[in-house]
Enzyme design. Structure first.
Site, mmCIF file in Angstrom:
data_model
loop_
_atom_site.group_PDB
_atom_site.id
_atom_site.type_symbol
_atom_site.label_atom_id
_atom_site.label_comp_id
_atom_site.label_asym_id
_atom_site.label_seq_id
_atom_site.Cartn_x
_atom_site.Cartn_y
_atom_site.Cartn_z
ATOM 1 C CD GLU A 253 60.800 59.093 50.422
ATOM 2 O OE1 GLU A 253 61.595 58.140 50.411
ATOM 3 O OE2 GLU A 253 60.977 60.137 51.048
ATOM 4 C CB CYS B 21 64.064 56.729 49.544
ATOM 5 S SG CYS B 21 64.621 58.048 50.625
#
Length: 497
Positions: free
Chosen positions: A247, A284
């Site tokens: 990620e 994020c």
């Protein structure tokens, strides 16, 4: 197995190095994981579920001293970390539940059809098995939930894969405390030592050696795009390439549709700033981009956002490196002639505190320069003012892959939202309506991933029970006698597909 590089001082009260060099630790941990894998992969669902629950209980048993250590190392507030501890424990228990359900095996059965014409069909059965030892890189922004015993570790252990964690240097004592808990659970559940290892130490050499080791079968990573791509490249040039579930970056666009701005622009502006500045913007899923059609409603949204932002005092960021990168990113935006600085937050105390920032540009400028869509990790966002719905759609089409996309809409915006949905489905792993992207539910239906560069494999998620699939592979059994079929699978023709 818990090891530290000779260059990293041992935090008081933690398990220390075995007294060997860091690269030797990698080789030793990989050898132990390889030796443990044949035994660990044959454990049944209940054994692994009990193991995960044991880790969860031992994390809870660390109590307030754990929270105190994480606060000191990360600068994050107590309430946030208590919530994160709950999430960490919750996802371990979620995977225990998934194991007991049997769904994770993905069993499919096509019973034999010996009388079928023109050709008979053999008996076909499929299940998923663990891929092998997994390397997990701890994340900086979630010292508990995405680190040593976080989602990557929990899902890999649930799958039946030994795990080697590369602890993040921003919170070394936290990592070692949690690693000690996992190691204690390994012993309590009478599992081989190599089921879990933790390696600490600064620099890239340890990570490079870990990804390059032929005994590693997959990698889980959460961090910067540069870091994720470096790991991906190394994994691909091995003699036997391996999957990397990384990620990496996302600016999580928030789309404000016209009629919702007419109804509640001011409230949305205030809510947006609360989401943007939460945890100093170090999520994020931080809303780093706002896209809307120009007009009085957008003006009202911006006015409310300015009012909210000027009252926000900068919180300490996770590390000097993150703070400095954020400062550089904000200053680069502020220096652009095609970007207008709208608001700055208040300066905080300490060298790692840099104020929140809000900028705006027009759709033509955004479309002319792809770097305006780059992530600036921290509490900053860019508002893109569009002339019309056509501009708005063009901006969304131009975006890179994202973890999330958010639609704020009134019922009267439904037709426009429907036209945008096919674009958003191709751009994001999670689409929200009338909410904010910060805050990720740990559940069966959650997807925390997305098209590149949000993640390196858009088919996967790093949060939720589906994350176990990253560390499994399918095997088909054709015409096997009953004695050779894996017993735990619980084969049944009722499961035919």
């Amino acid at each position: 197995m818990i090891a530290m590089a000779d260059t990293a001082p041992a935090p008081k009260g933690t398990i220390t190095s075995r007294g060997v060099g860091c690269l030797d630790d990698v080789a030793s941990a990989c050898a132990a994981a390889e030796a443990a894998f044949p035994v660990y992969r044959q454990t049944d669902s209940e054994q692994r579920a009990v193991f995960l629950e044991c880790i969860a209980e031992k994390i809870v048993a660390l109590g307030e001293p754990l929270i105190d250590v994480v606060m000191r190392e990360s600068g994050l507030p107590r309430a946030r970390l208590e919530g994160e501890r709950g999430r960490t424990v919750g996802q371990l228990r979620l995977f225990a539940e998934e194991l007991r359900s049997g769904r994770w095996q993905g069993i499919r059965v096509d019973p034999a059809l010996p009388d079928r014409t023109p050709l008979p069909r053999p008996d076909l059965r499929m299940r998923k098995i663990p891929v092998g030892p997994v390397a997990v890189f701890g994340a900086s922004n979630f010292p508990l939930a995405f680190s040593t015993a976080g989602g990557d570790t929990a899902s890999a252990l649930a799958a039946g894969c030994p795990v080697i964690v590369k602890g993040h240097p921003a919170h070394p004592e936290t990592s070692l405390l949690v690693a000690g808990v996992v190691e204690a659970a390994v012993k309590a559940c009478d599992l081989p030592d190599g089921v879990f290892s933790h390696i600490a130490g600064p620099g890239n050499a340890v990570g490079e050696a870990l990804v390059s080791d032929p005994r590693i079968a997959a990698v889980g990573f959460t961090g910067s795009r540069a870091g994720g791509l470096a790991i991906l490249k190394r994994a691909q040039v091995r003699p036997v390439p391996i999957p990397v579930y990384a990620e990496m970056s996302s600016i999580n666009p928030v789309i404000l549709l016209p009629n919702i701005l007419d109804e509640r622009a001011a409230a949305l502006g205030t809510e947006f700033v609360a989401s943007l500045t939460m945890g100093a913007g170090q999520f994020c899923t931080n809303p780093g981009l706002v896209v809307a059609v120009d007009g009085p409603g957008l003006d009202d949204f911006i006015a409310a956002a300015i009012s909210a932002m000027v009252g926000v005092e900068a919180a300490p960021m996770l590390s000097e490196g993150i703070s400095e990168a954020y400062r550089r990113g904000v200053e680069a935006l502020a220096a652009r002639s095609d970007v207008r600085t709208i608001a700055r937050g208040r300066t905080g105390e300490g060298p790692r505190s840099y104020p929140a920032a809000l900028f705006s540009t027009d759709a033509a400028s955004f479309l002319a320069d792809a770097t305006l869509g780059d992530e600036v990790f921290g509490a900053t966002s860019l508002i893109v003012r569009c002339r019309d719905e056509s501009d708005l759609a063009a901006v969304l089409v131009a975006l890179e892959g994202q973890l999330t996309a958010t639609l704020h809409m009134a019922e009267t915006d439904l037709s426009l939202a429907a036209r945008l949905m096919p674009v958003l489905e191709l751009k994001a792993g999670r689409i929200l309506v009338n909410g904010w992207p910060t805050g990720v539910e740990v559940s069966h239906a959650m997807v925390h991933g997305g098209p590149y560069p949000a993640s390196s494999d858009a088919r996967s998620t790093s949060v939720g029970s589906l994350a176990i699939d990253r560390f499994l592979r399918p095997v088909c059994y054709q015409n096997l006698p009953e004695a050779l079929l894996p017993r735990e699978a619980g084969w049944s023709s009722d499961l035919r597909r």
